[in-house]
Motif scaffolding. Structure first.
Motif, PDB file in Angstrom:
ATOM      1  N   SER A 152       1.066  84.436  45.735  1.00  0.00           N
ATOM      2  CA  SER A 152      -0.509  83.989  45.696  1.00  0.00           C
ATOM      3  C   SER A 152      -0.989  83.654  47.279  1.00  0.00           C
ATOM      4  CB  SER A 152      -0.709  83.270  44.564  1.00  0.00           C
ATOM      5  OG  SER A 152      -0.007  82.076  45.064  1.00  0.00           O
ATOM      6  N   ALA A 157      -2.133  78.741  42.062  1.00  0.00           N
ATOM      7  CA  ALA A 157      -2.748  79.744  41.446  1.00  0.00           C
ATOM      8  C   ALA A 157      -2.002  80.067  40.187  1.00  0.00           C
ATOM      9  CB  ALA A 157      -2.658  80.820  42.304  1.00  0.00           C
ATOM     10  N   LYS A 159       1.285  81.290  40.323  1.00  0.00           N
ATOM     11  CA  LYS A 159       2.608  82.326  40.418  1.00  0.00           C
ATOM     12  C   LYS A 159       3.777  82.004  39.955  1.00  0.00           C
ATOM     13  CE  LYS A 159       3.781  80.608  45.010  1.00  0.00           C
ATOM     14  NZ  LYS A 159       5.193  80.123  44.603  1.00  0.00           N
ATOM     15  N   SER A 269       3.796  80.925  49.270  1.00  0.00           N
ATOM     16  CA  SER A 269       2.456  81.487  49.161  1.00  0.00           C
ATOM     17  C   SER A 269       2.283  82.383  50.626  1.00  0.00           C
ATOM     18  CB  SER A 269       1.451  80.459  49.277  1.00  0.00           C
ATOM     19  OG  SER A 269       1.509  79.369  47.858  1.00  0.00           O
ATOM     20  N   THR A 299      -8.152  86.314  47.462  1.00  0.00           N
ATOM     21  CA  THR A 299      -6.943  87.297  46.901  1.00  0.00           C
ATOM     22  C   THR A 299      -7.421  88.729  47.150  1.00  0.00           C
ATOM     23  OG1 THR A 299      -6.605  85.765  45.282  1.00  0.00           O
ATOM     24  CG2 THR A 299      -5.710  88.195  44.907  1.00  0.00           C
TER      25      THR A 299
END
Length: 389
Positions: A152, A157, A159, A269, A299
């Motif tokens: 992510s 987020a 993940k 990340s 994103t």
């Protein structure tokens, strides 16, 4: 600067000189003087001359070992274990796990009861058929181990939650071994999400141990066996560890994937080094975006950047729009359309009380919508990973 192979050339020259010195040609023996035959004694038949057979195999000579190498032969597949095993460490403080309380169900009691009554009154044939097709897609055979990288743009987020859901789903439906590999040594939470209580060996520990010849029975001795099926390899021992190098991750992932049908990697990340390495070497990529305006915007920028570097990634990338709050106001249809403009599939993971509680993910506590989404995401990601060469 001396070439890297000079020491080998010098060594072989010394070995050749030593062998030539040990086996110098011996001087020929002078022939014995001829004897006068005795007429009273019959002459013996002359012995046949012994000629060398050119077809006879020559006995190979064992070359001298290179300097600094182990002189003892190694058995193929033998694992070189470290001198001492690290101490097992708890994944989290036990007091925090007690404070978490019992796991909540994803759906409230009234919704669960209503869904059960609907299934008893009129079985949904279409929904059952869709679930059967998705389960068949998740169970499809693979010729070689498939690696799915989950990452992510920023922490929080979801993940690790998505990686845990995928690991649980593949372990439930597939018959071959499934591995959850944590590649975030700083703030990774995959062991906690998968219900591990203690961890011992890490990705960094196995980098100096695994070889392409290592057997699965040796590998599993370093992994955590999960109660609901599958295996886990953490990145740290429950603490903030040293950053994991991309080369270390790749060597371990390459050595392990031959033993597991599916490996789900919980990366750090973006734009972390391991995340970039994992995205570039995985068979499929899963980008997790929180269902917020800034999460979707960031994103989309990462997705455009990734597809600009690797245009082929459009064929094996899936985006997960993760609703982390029951009070989200972002329109999911608009967010899915914005993320899907580059031509990648977008899967909406609805808010689930069990996932939102934190702690271990139990598949039997997931809400009906979250369970169906996890199965659909697993089928989508694996289908794209199988098509990747």
């Amino acid at each position: 600067m001396t070439a890297p192979s000079d020491w080998q050339r010098d060594l072989m020259r010394e070995v050749g000189a030593a062998e030539a010195g040990e086996e110098r040609p011996r001087p020929a023996t002078p022939p014995a003087p001829a004897r006068t035959p005795d007429p009273a004694r019959p002459a013996a038949a002359p012995a046949p001359a012994r000629t060398p057979d050119p077809a006879a195999p020559t006995r190979p000579r064992t070359p001298a070992p290179a300097p600094g190498r182990d002189l003892a032969p190694r058995t193929p597949g033998e694992v070189q274990r470290p001198a001492s095993a690290p101490e097992a460490a708890p994944v989290a403080d036990p007091r925090l796990l007690l404070a978490l309380g019992s796991p909540r169900h994803g759906d409230p009691l009234a919704r669960r009861a209503g869904a059960g009554l609907r299934r008893l009154a009129a079985p949904a044939a279409k929904e059952a058929g869709d679930a059967a097709r998705l389960a068949e897609a998740v169970q499809q055979p693979v010729t070689t181990g498939r690696v799915l990288a989950v990452t992510s743009l920023r922490g929080g987020a979801g993940k690790s939650t998505v990686a845990a859901l995928l690991t649980r789903t593949y372990a439930h439906y597939r018959h071959d071994p499934v591995l959850g590999l944590e590649a975030d040594a700083a703030l990774g939470t995959l062991p906690l999400r998968l219900g591990a209580r203690t961890v011992r060996w890490t990705v960094g520990d196995l980098a100096d141990v695994l070889t392409p010849e290592t057997r699965l029975t040796d590998v599993t001795g370093y992994l955590v066996r999960l109660e609901e099926g599958g295996w886990l390899l953490p990145a740290s021992r429950g603490q903030v560890g040293n950053p994991l190098a991309g080369r270390t991750y790749y060597s371990v992932a390459l050595a392990l994937r031959r033993h597991f049908g599916v490996t789900v990697v919980d990366c750090d990340s973006l734009p972390g080094q391991v995340a970039r390495t994992a995205l570039g070497t995985a068979h499929a990529r899963v980008l997790v975006a929180p269902a917020t305006a800034e999460g979707v915007h960031g994103t989309r920028q990462v997705l455009d950047w990734l597809l600009g570097l690797l245009p082929a990634a459009r064929e094996n990338t899936v985006v997960v729009l993760n609703a982390t709050s029951p009070d989200a106001t972002l329109d999911p249809a608009t967010a899915r359309a914005h993320l899907g403009e580059p031509g990648v599939p977008v899967v909406l993971l609805p808010y689930d009380r069990h996932l939102g509680q934190g702690g271990p993910v139990h598949t039997d506590h997931l809400g009906e919508a979250a369970r169906g989404t996890a199965l659909r995401l697993a089928a989508e990601a694996l289908g794209r990973a199988v098509r990747t060469r």
